[in-house]
Scaffold this motif. Structure first.
Motif, PDB file in Angstrom:
ATOM      1  N   SER A  56      44.109  45.070  36.200  1.00  0.00           N
ATOM      2  CA  SER A  56      44.556  46.463  36.145  1.00  0.00           C
ATOM      3  C   SER A  56      45.574  46.656  35.029  1.00  0.00           C
ATOM      4  N   GLN A  83      42.290  52.205  40.219  1.00  0.00           N
ATOM      5  CA  GLN A  83      41.995  51.390  41.393  1.00  0.00           C
ATOM      6  C   GLN A  83      42.304  52.168  42.673  1.00  0.00           C
ATOM      7  N   ASP A 125      38.252  50.896  37.399  1.00  0.00           N
ATOM      8  CA  ASP A 125      38.967  49.788  38.023  1.00  0.00           C
ATOM      9  C   ASP A 125      38.469  49.652  39.452  1.00  0.00           C
ATOM     10  N   GLU A 126      37.685  48.636  39.699  1.00  0.00           N
ATOM     11  CA  GLU A 126      37.101  48.356  41.000  1.00  0.00           C
ATOM     12  C   GLU A 126      36.439  49.570  41.633  1.00  0.00           C
TER      13      GLU A 126
END
Ligand SMILES: Nc1ncnc2c1ncn2[C@@H]1O[C@H](COP(=O)(O)OP(=O)(O)OP(=O)(O)O)[C@@H](O)[C@H]1O
Ligand SMILES: [Mg+2]
Lengths: 254, 380
Positions: free
Chosen positions: A46, A89, A166-167
């Motif tokens: 991140s 995220q 992000d994810e």
């Protein structure tokens, strides 16, 4: 844009306060490819993303986007930001706006579309991620996975050239996660969108990635790079091996 | 009777502590009581054995307590040996030893020097805040001006929202407070003037006190407490939830989006709140005049009319706009400064109010000097 590299990171060093997280990281992303960043939790994925999208200024080194250093002057960053979409995220939807308003936010602020047009676009994007029925709900009153998908819709609202995720599939059920992989692949194929994706899900890594970069917390940087299959089958680095074959390494440990 | 019988007992004249079947949270209380009373005895020994041979299960919390006792004993020179530990106990002990091997950050002891350093530190922090605030204000002013040049870009819906929240919501409390202050001031002034039979001048003093100074200030203090803190909390929470980062990467001007509507809203409502405060304060004076000094309302009003010039009202409203800018800036700045978690948001809220009020009074002092040069001389 030299040799098809859209993003180049050169000898980047960065972190938080006095904590060095990334030390001398260099990598590049080609136009139209899906690059996946993997690594154990807490290794700095991140953080790397924050530098890629210009949220933090590197301690040293450069982040170059289509030939220009992001921090050369403020206008570079401003222009670059209009060309990309970001999924955090945590989702990072505005809590005081409902999902539809959240998705239309980039449209309101950055285009001259009329209210009706914006609504059409926003509803379409929500439909794509399967949230058409929840357009009027507020972020804190929908589930975590739904927030994630709405944030995804917001990132894609302007059909940007580059998407940073992000994810994207953490917190999603396997079915939704699979259809998300298909969606990512389809957008990449049809619109030629360049994507930088952080993910932990091995199936996703194999399904979507053109290239994989693996970070490591100890090394504070990139320890392996290649296609997913290359890393799985050819790497001799034990850290890479155990990441791509978690069951096997567990057996070895015992 | 508890599970596993007696959880712990002393043997061999206090050189051996024998633990029962289990160390569990059920018997933690009794363990604690045991060590409280046995510590004295144990501390007189050179060596103590903790015997766990009959112990089958050890939970983390009670074991930590026992470990802590053994550390305290070792600190005063008693050797403690943990004997016959079951598997899970060994793992726990090893882990505790690892934790305590890490040198802890030493917290600074209380000392005069420490306090002096703290004061110096807070002075430096204040200087930093002042510098940051200065830069921040520059950016917000720019954002607000450019927004006003292109009104279509302003989020008027939000402006209206903050006007309602910060303005309309504050009306009752400001009215009541200033009315009360007017009453009290009128009473005290009347009481003193009476002693040299000058109570006819009570309206003069009330007018000057309220309209020049107290009303704008009370309005500002209340708005700082209500809206300044709300702004800091709102932006701080957004910061914590990464919403501000998200806005920024979308290419949205964070200042224009978050700060400008708040600032415009306060700038619009503050003058009216001040005017309201003026009226409420004067009304308080009027009522107390009638009740305490037997001054008819018409006399009070005529006198107020005579001594106050329109500029007195205008000036108060003008300065309240300055206060509005200060309060909005400080509130938003404190919110933007938040890093980390919910605690930080709380702190930001507090500093928004304290710093806001401080800056308002500072500005008030400067403006007062200017005013004395601008205003025509008093009429008697
Ligand atoms: N805001 C912050 N302030 C200070 N340190 C931070 C902050 N965010 C992350 N870190 C530290 O930086 C390191 C990398 O964190 P980062 O969030 O980049 O990890 P990650 O690879 O994204 O992990 P995950 O897969 O769990 O999301 C961690 O050691 C973490 O403690
Ligand atoms: Mg992460």
């Amino acid at each position: 844009m030299d040799d098809g590299k859209l993003i180049r990171v050169e000898n980047l060093r960065g972190g938080y306060g006095d904590d060095l997280v990334l030390d001398d990281v260099s990598l590049s992303v080609k136009v139209g490819e899906i690059m996946v960043i993997v690594g154990r939790s807490g290794c700095g994925k991140s953080t790397l993303m924050r530098y890629l999208i210009g949220l933090a200024r590197p301690w040293s080194g450069r982040v170059v986007f289509s030939g220009q250093d992001l921090w050369a002057d403020p206008s570079v960053l401003d222009r670059a930001r209009k060309r990309w979409g970001v999924l955090f995220q945590s989702g990072a939807l505005l809590a005081s706006f409902n999902l539809m308003e959240n998705v239309s936010l980039p449209l309101v602020e950055l285009t001259r579309m009329s209210q009706e047009e914006m609504e059409l676009v926003a509803r379409r994007k929500l439909e794509v991620v399967g949230l058409a029925h929840a357009a009027e709900d507020y972020p804190l009153s929908v589930s975590g996975g739904m927030q994630k998908r709405a944030a995804l819709a917001r990132a894609m609202a302007l059909d940007p050239e580059v998407l940073f995720f992000d994810e994207p599939s953490s917190g999603l059920d396997p079915i939704t996660s699979h259809s998300l992989d298909l969606l990512i692949k389809r957008i990449n194929r049809e619109l030629g969108t360049t994507m930088v994706i952080v993910t932990h899900e091995l199936p996703s890594v194999f399904a979507i990635s053109d290239r994989v970069v693996m970070l490591d917390g100890e090394a504070k940087g990139v320890i392996a790079e290649g296609t997913a299959a290359q890393l799985r089958d050819l790497s001799t680095d034990p850290r890479v091996k155990s990441f791509f074959n978690p069951e096997k390494s567990e057996q070895e440990e015992q | 009777m508890e599970r596993g019988g007696v959880p712990v007992r002393l043997e061999s004249q206090g050189s051996k502590v024998v633990f029962g079947k289990s160390l569990s949270s059920d018997n933690e209380k009794r363990l604690r009581a045991f060590f409280d009373s046995a510590f004295e005895v144990l501390s007189k020994r050179r060596e103590v054995v903790f015997d766990f041979s009959s112990c089958r299960s050890m939970e983390t919390a009670p074991t930590a307590m026992v470990y802590n006792v053994s550390r305290r004993l070792e600190n005063i020179g008693v050797d403690v040996e943990w004997r016959n530990l079951p598997e899970e106990g060994r793992a726990l002990l090893a882990s505790f030893e690892r934790q305590t091997a890490v040198p802890k950050r030493i917290s600074r002891a209380w000392s005069v020097r420490g306090i002096v350093e703290d004061i110096g530190e807070s002075g430096r922090t204040a200087l930093e805040v002042a510098k940051g605030l200065w830069k921040f204000s520059g950016r917000t002013t720019l954002a607000t001006l450019s927004a006003l040049l292109r009104p279509a870009t302003v989020r008027w819906k939000m402006v209206r929202f903050y006007m309602e929240q910060g303005g309309v919501g504050a009306v009752p409390i400001i009215a009541v407070l200033c009315w009360l202050l007017g009453t009290v001031l009128g009473y005290m002034i009347g009481y003193q003037l009476k002693s040299f039979a000058a109570e006819a001048f009570m309206p003069d003093l009330i007018s000057y006190a309220m309209v020049w100074e107290i009303s704008p200030l009370i309005a500002a203090v209340l708005v700082a407490g209500r809206s300044g803190s709300a702004f800091a909390a709102e932006i701080g929470t957004m910061k914590v939830r990464q919403e501000v980062d998200a806005l920024e990467v979308m290419g949205i001007n964070v200042f224009g989006f978050l700060v400008t509507p708040k600032m415009l809203a306060l700038m619009c409502v503050m003058p009216f709140l001040t005017l309201l405060a003026d009226m409420a304060g004067l009304l308080g004076g009027l009522l107390i005049g009638g009740w305490y000094l037997d001054m008819p309302a018409s006399i009070f009003i005529r006198r107020v009319n005579f001594v106050l010039l329109p500029i007195d009202f205008w000036w108060g409203m003008l300065k309240s706009i300055v206060y509005a800018v200060i309060i909005a800036n400080v509130g938003c700045y404190m919110g933007m400064k938040v890093r980390g978690g919910a605690m930080e948001v709380g702190r930001a809220t507090t500093s928004a109010v304290v710093t806001g009020i401080f800056m308002v009074i500072l500005a008030d002092a400067l403006i007062a000097i200017a005013f004395m040069h601008v205003r025509p001389p008093l009429t008697i």
